[in-house]
Design a protein around this motif. Structure first.
Motif, short mmCIF file in Angstrom:
data_model
loop_
_atom_site.label_atom_id
_atom_site.label_comp_id
_atom_site.label_asym_id
_atom_site.label_seq_id
_atom_site.Cartn_x
_atom_site.Cartn_y
_atom_site.Cartn_z
N VAL A 1 -14.68 11.80 -19.68
CA VAL A 1 -15.16 10.62 -19.34
C VAL A 1 -14.66 9.98 -17.97
N TYR B 1 -15.47 -1.48 -25.72
CA TYR B 1 -16.54 -0.77 -24.83
C TYR B 1 -17.17 -1.27 -23.64
N LYS C 1 -15.36 18.02 -26.43
CA LYS C 1 -14.28 18.08 -26.25
C LYS C 1 -13.72 18.62 -24.74
N GLU D 1 -11.72 15.50 -35.62
CA GLU D 1 -12.25 15.38 -34.27
C GLU D 1 -13.78 15.61 -34.66
N ASP E 1 -8.81 9.61 -14.62
CA ASP E 1 -8.71 10.08 -15.97
C ASP E 1 -7.29 9.16 -16.57
N LEU F 1 -9.98 10.15 -21.89
CA LEU F 1 -11.08 10.27 -22.92
C LEU F 1 -11.86 11.45 -22.70
N THR F 2 -12.30 12.16 -23.69
CA THR F 2 -13.47 13.15 -23.82
C THR F 2 -14.49 12.67 -24.75
N TYR G 1 -21.29 7.82 -22.44
CA TYR G 1 -20.12 7.98 -23.52
C TYR G 1 -20.21 6.94 -24.53
N LEU H 1 -7.79 6.91 -18.61
CA LEU H 1 -7.91 6.68 -20.09
C LEU H 1 -7.91 8.01 -21.03
N CYS I 1 -14.93 11.86 -30.96
CA CYS I 1 -14.44 10.60 -31.63
C CYS I 1 -13.76 10.95 -32.80
N ILE J 1 -14.44 -0.32 -20.86
CA ILE J 1 -14.48 0.89 -20.38
C ILE J 1 -15.65 0.88 -19.24
N ARG K 1 -19.51 7.52 -18.16
CA ARG K 1 -19.26 6.58 -19.12
C ARG K 1 -19.92 5.84 -19.98
#
Length: 111
Positions: free
Chosen positions: A89, A45, A85, A77, A59, A63-64, A97, A61, A67, A48, A94
């Motif tokens: 991020v 974390y 979704k 998910e 983008d 990530l959306t 997130y 990473l 989890c 990030i 972030r």
């Protein structure tokens, strides 16, 4: 240590970590609170949060606000927020997130 009498007069000892007491006290769990509980997640974390903003905004990473949750041997998910979704991020969201991930892992999932 707190002892619970679950069923059939069987007592178990449970050690509550600081993040559970913080959650009970409605303070919430912060990133620094999980350092002693899960150093791997803490470092992930932090990485990030400390990444260069331009890289995160590209983008890289992927990530959306989702989890992965495992329950009874199956994975699914779970959105961390409504329409998670579809929310990518980036450098602006972030911190939110990471906070949602922490709250999910240490508060919501054990509630």
């Amino acid at each position: 240590m707190i002892v619970f009498d679950l069923a059939y007069d069987v007592q178990i000892g449970v050690i509550f970590l600081s993040h559970i007491f913080l959650a009970i006290g409605k303070k919430g769990v912060l990133l620094e609170d999980i350092r002693d509980t899960d150093l791997f997640l803490y470092r992930s974390y932090k990485e990030i949060l400390n990444m260069d903003a331009e890289i995160v905004d590209q983008d890289v990473l992927g990530l959306t606000f989702v989890c992965e949750v495992e329950s009874l041997g199956s994975r699914r998910e779970m959105e961390l927020c409504p329409n998670g979704k579809y929310i990518v991020v980036d450098s602006k969201n972030r911190e939110y997130y990471v906070n949602l991930l922490i709250q999910h892992r240490y508060v919501t999932s054990i509630a």
